[in-house]
Design a protein around this motif. Structure first.
Motif: not given
Length: 364
Positions: A45-52, A69-79
């Motif tokens: 789960x990631x929030x504003x973690x584009x670089x990482x 499987x790899x589940x990537x969760x974008x938590x309303x990121x602004x980047x």
């Protein structure tokens, strides 16, 4: 003499905890090779973690494991976190996306986003890490999920921080070492009380049997330690700290950012089970009393006896925590254990005081 008796009693309590920590210090890592490679769902789960994410997702996808499987969760990121996730999903069919938009009821709450990610998972065995974490080897999935079976439903792992120059880095890594030594030791003693989301595995069945995060959904933190505190038992929890099973993260680089992070983490401790709060509180109190009483006894009592008592405590501390540090590849911290402990106690006490007035309200 009263001060010396109090100091001696405090050291007895200290040594009692070191005896508990010896359950981890003298333990052997889980090395059993599973007969089956069950399908695994890895959830980030990631929030504003584009670089990482750009740096760390390739290490997850390169795991030597045949079915995950790899589940990537974008938590309303602004980047551009979502764009990075979409890039990997287009290239690799194992990557699944969950795009979470702001929800007024759960705004800034990681648990809401993570719950949606869990619902997306198709496998019963789940492995969690954070966007800023990198597995230390391509055996991470295999090692962290190997203990899972019908009886073992939770596996606690170690999430290390990168070794860098400076006192703050040493303090952060020492705090991480001490936290891991405690939760590994308590689990070995049959009293598991927490884990870290940087490196944690459990089953979907356990998650749904415990109604997920509903009992603490109002808090911004606790998707890891509070869930483990609620769901873990003496028989369903294993630990895994083989070097190949660890993850490593980039530590905070300023005291302000680190203390903000720790303030958020400590807000969850009030919801631990009473026995856990008592044991952890007694350990913290005994450590503070040791340093206060040692100083008072040196000033107002027999310094020879005081030094003997202090030496006994430090010898126990070095012998047990030194072994734990070697197990977790933190050898260079060993010479500075008493100094780091003293500074960490001061930071923790300051955080408790700050949190009694105001508490962080978001996970990021």
């Amino acid at each position: 003499m009263v001060l010396l008796y109090l100091l001696a009693a405090t050291v007895v309590v200290n040594c009692g905890y070191y005896a508990l920590f010896s359950k981890f210090a003298f333990a052997n890592p889980y090395l059993k090779t599973p007969r089956h490679t069950y399908p695994i769902s890895v959830i980030v789960c990631a929030k504003n973690e584009a670089k990482n994410l750009s740096q760390n997702i390739p290490h997850i996808l390169a795991q030597d494991y045949p079915n995950f499987e790899l589940i990537l969760v974008n938590d309303a990121s602004s980047d551009n976190t979502l764009e990075v996730m979409e890039h990997f999903a287009e290239k690799d069919p194992r990557v699944k996306l969950v795009n979470v938009k702001n929800n007024e009821a759960f705004w800034g709450n990681k648990k809401y986003a993570l719950t949606l990610g869990l619902k997306k998972a198709v496998n019963q065995r789940l492995l969690f890490t954070d966007a800023d974490c990198k597995p230390t080897s391509n055996q991470w999935i295999r090692k962290m999920t190997a203990p899972l079976n019908e009886d073992i439903q939770i596996v606690l792992g170690y999430g290390a921080y990168e070794k860098q120059k400076g006192f703050l880095n040493s303090l952060i890594r020492f705090e991480t070492l001490m936290t891991a030594t405690q939760y590994f030791s308590y689990a070995k003693a049959g009293v598991p009380y927490m884990g870290v989301g940087r490196n944690l595995s459990y089953t979907a069945k356990l998650y749904y049997d415990n109604n997920g995060f509903m009992s603490h959904i109002q808090l911004p933190s606790g998707d890891d330690d509070l869930f483990v505190n609620e769901a873990a038992t003496s028989t369903n929890t294993a630990i895994c700290y083989a070097e190949e099973s660890m993850t490593v993260s980039k530590p905070k680089t300023t005291f302000k950012s680190w203390i903000h992070q720790k303030r958020r983490h400590i807000t969850t401790a009030k919801l631990y089970k009473p026995k856990h709060k008592f044991l952890l509180g007694l350990y913290f109190t005994a450590n503070i009393l040791f340093w206060v009483l040692a100083i008072l006894c040196l000033i107002a009592s027999s310094w020879e006896i005081t030094l003997g008592i202090v030496a006994a405590r430090l010898l126990s501390q070095y012998s047990i925590l030194g072994l734990a540090a070697r197990k977790l590849k933190e050898n260079n911290l060993i010479p500075f254990i008493p100094i780091l402990e003293l500074f960490l106690l001061w930071v923790q006490l300051s955080i408790f005081i700050f949190n009694s007035h105001t508490k962080p309200s978001r996970w990021k």
